[in-house]
Scaffold this motif. Sequence first.
Motif, PDB file in Angstrom:
ATOM      1  N   UNK A  85       4.546 -10.046 -10.190  1.00  0.00           N
ATOM      2  CA  UNK A  85       3.667  -9.418  -9.214  1.00  0.00           C
ATOM      3  C   UNK A  85       3.532 -10.278  -7.960  1.00  0.00           C
ATOM      4  N   UNK A  86       3.154 -11.544  -8.149  1.00  0.00           N
ATOM      5  CA  UNK A  86       2.947 -12.475  -7.036  1.00  0.00           C
ATOM      6  C   UNK A  86       4.028 -13.543  -7.069  1.00  0.00           C
ATOM      7  N   UNK A 115       0.831  -1.207   0.000  1.00  0.00           N
ATOM      8  CA  UNK A 115       0.000   0.000   0.000  1.00  0.00           C
ATOM      9  C   UNK A 115       0.867   1.259   0.000  1.00  0.00           C
ATOM     10  N   UNK A 116       1.971   1.198   0.702  1.00  0.00           N
ATOM     11  CA  UNK A 116       2.891   2.341   0.727  1.00  0.00           C
ATOM     12  C   UNK A 116       3.440   2.607  -0.675  1.00  0.00           C
ATOM     13  N   UNK A 117       3.745   1.542  -1.406  1.00  0.00           N
ATOM     14  CA  UNK A 117       4.235   1.703  -2.781  1.00  0.00           C
ATOM     15  C   UNK A 117       3.181   2.388  -3.647  1.00  0.00           C
ATOM     16  N   UNK A 118       1.927   1.941  -3.544  1.00  0.00           N
ATOM     17  CA  UNK A 118       0.844   2.540  -4.339  1.00  0.00           C
ATOM     18  C   UNK A 118       0.701   4.021  -4.014  1.00  0.00           C
ATOM     19  N   UNK A 119       0.714   4.357  -2.744  1.00  0.00           N
ATOM     20  CA  UNK A 119       0.606   5.763  -2.338  1.00  0.00           C
ATOM     21  C   UNK A 119       1.765   6.579  -2.891  1.00  0.00           C
ATOM     22  N   UNK A 177      -6.136  -2.362  -5.090  1.00  0.00           N
ATOM     23  CA  UNK A 177      -5.098  -1.369  -4.790  1.00  0.00           C
ATOM     24  C   UNK A 177      -4.434  -0.875  -6.074  1.00  0.00           C
ATOM     25  N   UNK A 178      -4.121  -1.783  -6.988  1.00  0.00           N
ATOM     26  CA  UNK A 178      -3.501  -1.376  -8.245  1.00  0.00           C
ATOM     27  C   UNK A 178      -4.437  -0.509  -9.076  1.00  0.00           C
ATOM     28  N   UNK A 179      -5.745  -0.751  -8.945  1.00  0.00           N
ATOM     29  CA  UNK A 179      -6.727   0.061  -9.677  1.00  0.00           C
ATOM     30  C   UNK A 179      -6.695   1.521  -9.226  1.00  0.00           C
ATOM     31  N   UNK A 180      -6.178   1.764  -8.031  1.00  0.00           N
ATOM     32  CA  UNK A 180      -6.107   3.138  -7.518  1.00  0.00           C
ATOM     33  C   UNK A 180      -4.949   3.936  -8.104  1.00  0.00           C
ATOM     34  N   UNK A 181      -4.049   3.275  -8.822  1.00  0.00           N
ATOM     35  CA  UNK A 181      -2.949   4.018  -9.454  1.00  0.00           C
ATOM     36  C   UNK A 181      -3.519   4.897 -10.553  1.00  0.00           C
ATOM     37  N   UNK A 182      -3.174   6.175 -10.511  1.00  0.00           N
ATOM     38  CA  UNK A 182      -3.682   7.135 -11.484  1.00  0.00           C
ATOM     39  C   UNK A 182      -2.621   7.390 -12.554  1.00  0.00           C
ATOM     40  N   UNK A 183      -3.004   7.221 -13.815  1.00  0.00           N
ATOM     41  CA  UNK A 183      -2.087   7.438 -14.942  1.00  0.00           C
ATOM     42  C   UNK A 183      -2.931   7.822 -16.160  1.00  0.00           C
ATOM     43  N   UNK A 220      -7.043  -2.245 -14.341  1.00  0.00           N
ATOM     44  CA  UNK A 220      -6.962  -1.215 -15.367  1.00  0.00           C
ATOM     45  C   UNK A 220      -5.670  -1.213 -16.151  1.00  0.00           C
ATOM     46  N   UNK A 221      -4.865  -2.283 -16.025  1.00  0.00           N
ATOM     47  CA  UNK A 221      -3.633  -2.413 -16.791  1.00  0.00           C
ATOM     48  C   UNK A 221      -3.922  -3.192 -18.079  1.00  0.00           C
ATOM     49  N   UNK A 222      -3.323  -2.758 -19.162  1.00  0.00           N
ATOM     50  CA  UNK A 222      -3.353  -3.566 -20.373  1.00  0.00           C
ATOM     51  C   UNK A 222      -2.144  -4.488 -20.350  1.00  0.00           C
TER      52      UNK A 222
END
Length: 291
Positions: A103-104, A83-87, A119-125, A154-156
């Motif tokens: 990833x895993x 979560x810290x990485x995502x933030x 959590x990954x979906x919260x990354x804004x780009x 939301x990643x391709x």
Amino acid sequence: MHRIETAKMNRRAFLKKLTRTGFAAALATSLAYGYARWVEPSQLTVTHHTLSHPLIPRAFHGVKLLQFSDLHLGHYDSLKRFYHVIDRINTLEPDLVVFTGDLLHEANRYPHTETVAEALANIRAPLGKFSVYGNHDHGGYGTDIYRRLMERAGFRVLVNEHALVRRGQEAIAVAGGDDMMLGRPDWAKMTAGIPPATYTIALVHEPDSAVETCRYPIHAQLSGHSHGGQIQLPFIGPLMTPPLSERYYEGFYHVGGLVLYVNRGLGTTRVPLRFFAPPELTVFSLTNREK
């Protein structure tokens, strides 16, 4: 008699010195292990670089591309650190985000895939999010798990294909190759159909693949896999380089006309240690360079 006493004193002095040296060595080893186990793996670093080329369109001048790699969630790495990485990614405000695999650690045994996807979906780009397979994403029957998770986020997922990223009337290409160890990479398929004179960035998990990538109309390759060696020693270098990251393991390289960057990744593999190879997020600023 005097000689015997002197010999005993010299022997006692030697044993004391040996004991002190042994204690100091044991203490240094314990401190180094504690640092490598608990401190450095949590020291997230952000490195900033520039990718400059005449083919980068003016519309992309100043665009920020962020690369992250090799989380290996489930291998001693906690969701709290994730979560810290995502933030941290979002505070850097990237325009474009790419993930270069692993990833895993064992996808079919990991219990929190839905939480990770959210959590990954919260990354804004705003210009898009792209990813490729690493060897651990295919391993452990993880191929379908990884694709579903990343697409939900939301990643391709690029598998021997490319996408055109547009800004106004101009575009660059982001291409992705399948993993070299457990997949079926195809560079010709990956680059087929990219318009001539289009600046192209390839995502390939294993960095040593650059010797093949440089044969194609690709200008930059972003890779992970190496963990920066994970454990490095001064004057010796990395002690742990996985297959296909022995030639190129950290930072920038020029391979033919190709610019290669190898990200140190975020997690650990084999052993939960990092030493002189801190986890990394990389931010590239794209720059149009006149011919």
